[in-house]
Design an enzyme around this catalytic site. Structure first.
Site, short mmCIF file in Angstrom:
data_model
loop_
_atom_site.label_atom_id
_atom_site.label_comp_id
_atom_site.label_asym_id
_atom_site.label_seq_id
_atom_site.Cartn_x
_atom_site.Cartn_y
_atom_site.Cartn_z
CD GLU A 1 -3.42 5.51 12.80
OE1 GLU A 1 -4.56 5.19 13.03
OE2 GLU A 1 -2.97 6.65 12.93
CG ASP A 2 -1.13 0.81 10.74
OD1 ASP A 2 -1.97 1.42 11.41
OD2 ASP A 2 -1.23 0.61 9.51
CG HIS B 1 -1.65 1.29 1.42
ND1 HIS B 1 -2.50 1.90 0.51
CD2 HIS B 1 -1.57 2.15 2.48
CE1 HIS B 1 -2.91 3.06 1.01
NE2 HIS B 1 -2.35 3.23 2.19
CG ASP C 1 -3.65 6.88 2.57
OD1 ASP C 1 -3.36 5.68 2.44
OD2 ASP C 1 -4.36 7.32 3.50
CG ASP D 1 -25.88 13.60 -29.65
OD1 ASP D 1 -25.24 12.55 -29.85
OD2 ASP D 1 -27.07 13.74 -29.91
CG HIS E 1 0.97 6.86 4.58
ND1 HIS E 1 1.39 6.25 3.43
CD2 HIS E 1 -0.27 6.37 4.82
CE1 HIS E 1 0.45 5.43 2.99
NE2 HIS E 1 -0.57 5.48 3.83
#
Length: 716
Positions: A79-80, A51, A142, A262, A75
């Protein structure tokens, strides 16, 4: 394909615009992220590090700087994986750590459907953008990759992310001029929210394109021949309509699918600005241009920095839309603010102007944030500015101002400067006096007339369209209301204390503190404001102050009957120009000279009535809430009065009445003819006068008209 080979693929991509040292820093960030996310998997089962790598690829496509790419890799690390910001700063420097921290904070933001939470979070986003615009660029990349890989998520989560993307992220990408990111976010959001509609429209588009291939080829080759014939450089691209924009046109512009499709759209990319105008002449000689459909966004760029010439032609029995722009304009149209980094080294004028626009926009957001009372009010202002349809007007010195369509001279005044908006009293449009509420048109020259001491009018809120004007007006009115309620409250409390033979200056601080505490407010000023707004009774507060601090044992209602006598001894003087918190009752329309009383209206201050008005309360307790008033001697303001004139019907009698009022220096606000039969009629007029004597003069003049049989003042 292994992760290793994809980071090599990224390095190859980056080598087109970054040096080896910087590419190696990006690689180092990748390996760090790979280690940090070891063992973590995405919902699809792939290793998590795919990711951040994909996000970096999106930013590499936009040719962003190495720090943004490193932040893209890292990034999700804070957080993770529990790695603190300091550790990242040590490894990769403060700039990258700040970017990662900013993106992490934005990732924690969930734009829930609850408006308040959404608004609160939007504020955080604008703060992050103000610190470093790259934070939002990484966040958009992201979000774009998340939207591309929404598939494995549960339905409810997909819906929430898609809605948030269409509501918040796509408009921001648009505002930053990032057209390619914006349209992809819109189409992915649309496909996720409305899979059936999206599939239906895309199949219909594919079918239609197949059957129209010949016409497209024919138009393109004619355009190409014309450019060659004139010796003009230019490559011609076909333009696909995006699913979301087709759907929105069908929905909001009430157009059928075939009406939209059109239209054949082409883009011609050339070398210089000069060539753009030459190519415009060439295509106009080939097919007839449709009147009113030409737009020059090169001379007057859109608010997000977009530049191009737009024209619609009629040929081969169809409409042909053509955009003409240079390579640099094309890059900026697709990548907006992100193009700034690509052109940083050669200091391209377009990119730096574009950067200034974005800085101005973010600065405007910050100003609004400071003024807004709460986050909901803030998001209401900002949403207006995220969906602009621009008009372009000129200042008297020829400077171009861009405003959303529907903007009025008040919006224009606030766009120049908040102080000019606050002091605005009139305007000239193309040198003629104009109305402050009329929507401006592109190309007009607008001049604002200000007056010292002027203040915004609450009525402006009903017609201004820009967030800046709305938030500035509210801010001033709020402060004005506060100041006025304090002043009125002080006057009323002093008057009530007078009735007890006491002065506010003589009341001890301890007594004041006790009364403030008893009434559960934080200060005497707050208590005075509450009195001024009509939320508390001056007499009761005065009695608490006199009797030693408003102890709980004292019944607050006792002694009300005394107030009327005391009130009459010390009437409050009014001038009629007290502002937001002293209003004149529309039922009896009092004017200077009339005996008047003030009735406190909870939350709105004092309403002034004639003392004979039928709307005044009858019972004794309610009458104690009345404040006896007297008029100041030197009033020059005008007041409205309603008159009823009975007359014989004759030709020209209405004109005679109007003329008689004018002769007496009166001003007619409204005139209408009521009951009529063949011989008699009744005219109702609302006239501006500055007191009872002036009114008597006006009535005398009208009474002297031969056809008038009776005139009287109307008091409801």
């Amino acid at each position: 394909m292994s992760a290793e080979s994809t980071v090599d693929g990224l390095s190859k991509e980056l080598s087109s615009y970054l040096d080896t040292g910087r590419i190696n820093q990006v690689r180092r960030a990748y390996y760090y992220a790979e280690q940090a996310h070891e063992g973590q998997k995405r919902r699809s089962g792939e290793p998590y590090v795919t990711h951040p790598l994909a996000v970096a690829f999106i930013l590499a496509d936009l040719k962003l700087d190495h720090q943004s790419l490193m932040a893209a890799m890292l990034h999700d690390v804070i957080e993770d994986t529990g790695i603190p910001k300091d550790a990242l700063a040590e490894q990769f420097g403060d700039s990258v750590a700040d970017l990662v921290d900013g993106v992490s904070k934005l990732t924690q933001i969930e734009f829930r459907s609850r408006a308040e939470a959404q608004a609160e979070n939007f504020q955080k986003m604008t703060l992050a953008m103000a610190r470093d615009i790259r934070v939002i660029l990484v966040k958009l990349a992201d979000r774009l990759h998340n939207m591309r890989t929404l598939g494995p998520l549960p339905f409810a989560k997909r819906q929430r992310i898609a809605t948030e993307t269409l509501d918040i992220y796509a408009p921001i990408a648009n505002r930053l001029g990032m057209h390619s990111v914006c349209t992809e976010l819109e189409d992915l959001g649309f496909a996720s929210l409305y899979p059936m509609r999206s599939r239906y429209i895309s199949q219909a588009v594919a079918k239609l394109r197949g059957s129209h291939q010949e016409i497209i080829h024919e138009i393109r080759s004619r355009l190409q021949e014309k450019l060659v014939e004139r010796g003009l450089p230019g490559r011609i691209l076909g333009r696909e309509k995006h699913l979301n924009s087709i759907y929105n046109k069908m929905k909001f512009k009430q157009k059928s699918f075939h009406e939209i499709m059109d239209v054949y759209a082409f883009r011609i990319i050339t070398d210089t600005e000069d060539d753009c105008y030459r190519i415009l002449g060439a295509v106009h000689s080939l097919y007839k241009p449709l009147p009113g459909r030409f737009k020059d966004y090169i001379a007057m760029p859109k608010a997000n920095g977009y530049q191009s010439l737009h024209t619609t032609l009629f040929g081969m029995h169809v409409n042909i839309e053509i955009q003409i722009r240079t390579e640099e304009m094309e890059h900026i149209a697709n990548n907006g603010i992100a193009a700034h980094w690509m052109y940083k080294n050669d200091q391209s004028t377009i990119a730096s102007v574009n950067q200034k626009r974005v800085d101005r926009w973010v600065q405007g957001l910050m100003e609004m944030r400071e003024r807004a009372d709460d986050s909901l009010e803030f998001i209401e202002h900002v949403k207006v500015d995220l969906f602009p349809d621009e008009i372009y007007v000129f200042t008297p010195k020829g400077k171009i101002m861009e405003l959303p369509s529907g903007a009025t001279p008040i919006d224009f005044a606030y766009a120049i400067h908040t102080d000019i908006g606050n002091a605005c009293v009139a305007c000239r449009i193309n040198r003629n006096l104009g109305s402050l509420s009329q929507p401006l048109q592109s190309g007009q020259t607008v001049e604002v007339i200000t007056a010292p001491g002027a203040r915004p009018n609450p009525a402006w809120l009903s017609f201004v369209v820009t967030g800046k004007a709305r938030s500035s007006i509210r801010h001033v009115l709020k402060n004005q209301k506060q100041a006025e309620s304090l002043e009125l409250g002080r006057t009323l409390l002093k008057k009530s204390l007078n009735g007890f033979g006491q002065k506010l200056s003589k009341v001890s601080d301890a007594q004041i503190a006790a009364v403030v505490q008893h009434n559960q407010v934080s200060s005497l000023d707050d208590l005075l404001s509450e009195i001024g707004l009509g939320n508390r009774m001056a007499y009761l507060i005065a009695r608490q102050l006199v009797s030693g601090g408003g102890s709980e044992e004292q019944p607050l209602e006792a002694g009300l009957e005394k107030t009327s006598g005391e009130d009459q001894r010390t009437p409050v003087t009014i001038r009629g120009t007290e502002g937001l918190l002293v209003k004149f009752a529309s039922c009896c329309k009092p004017i200077p000279g009339d005996p008047v009383v003030g009735l406190m209206d909870s939350g709105h201050g004092m309403i002034i009535h004639s003392d004979t008005c039928s709307r005044l309360p009858e019972d004794d307790e309610a009458r104690t809430r009345l404040t006896h008033l007297k008029w100041a001697k030197d009033i020059t303001d005008e007041f409205s009065v309603e008159l009823r004139v009975e007359m014989e019907r004759q030709r020209g009698v209405i004109a005679e009445i109007a003329s008689a009022v004018a002769m007496a220096d009166g001003n007619i606000e409204r005139i209408n003819v009521e009951e009529q039969n063949a011989r008699f009629g009744v005219v109702s007029l609302v006239v501006h006068v500055n007191g009872r004597r002036h009114l008597a003069r006006v009535m005398r003049r009208v009474k002297n008209i031969r056809a008038v049989t009776h005139i009287h003042r109307v008091r409801h």
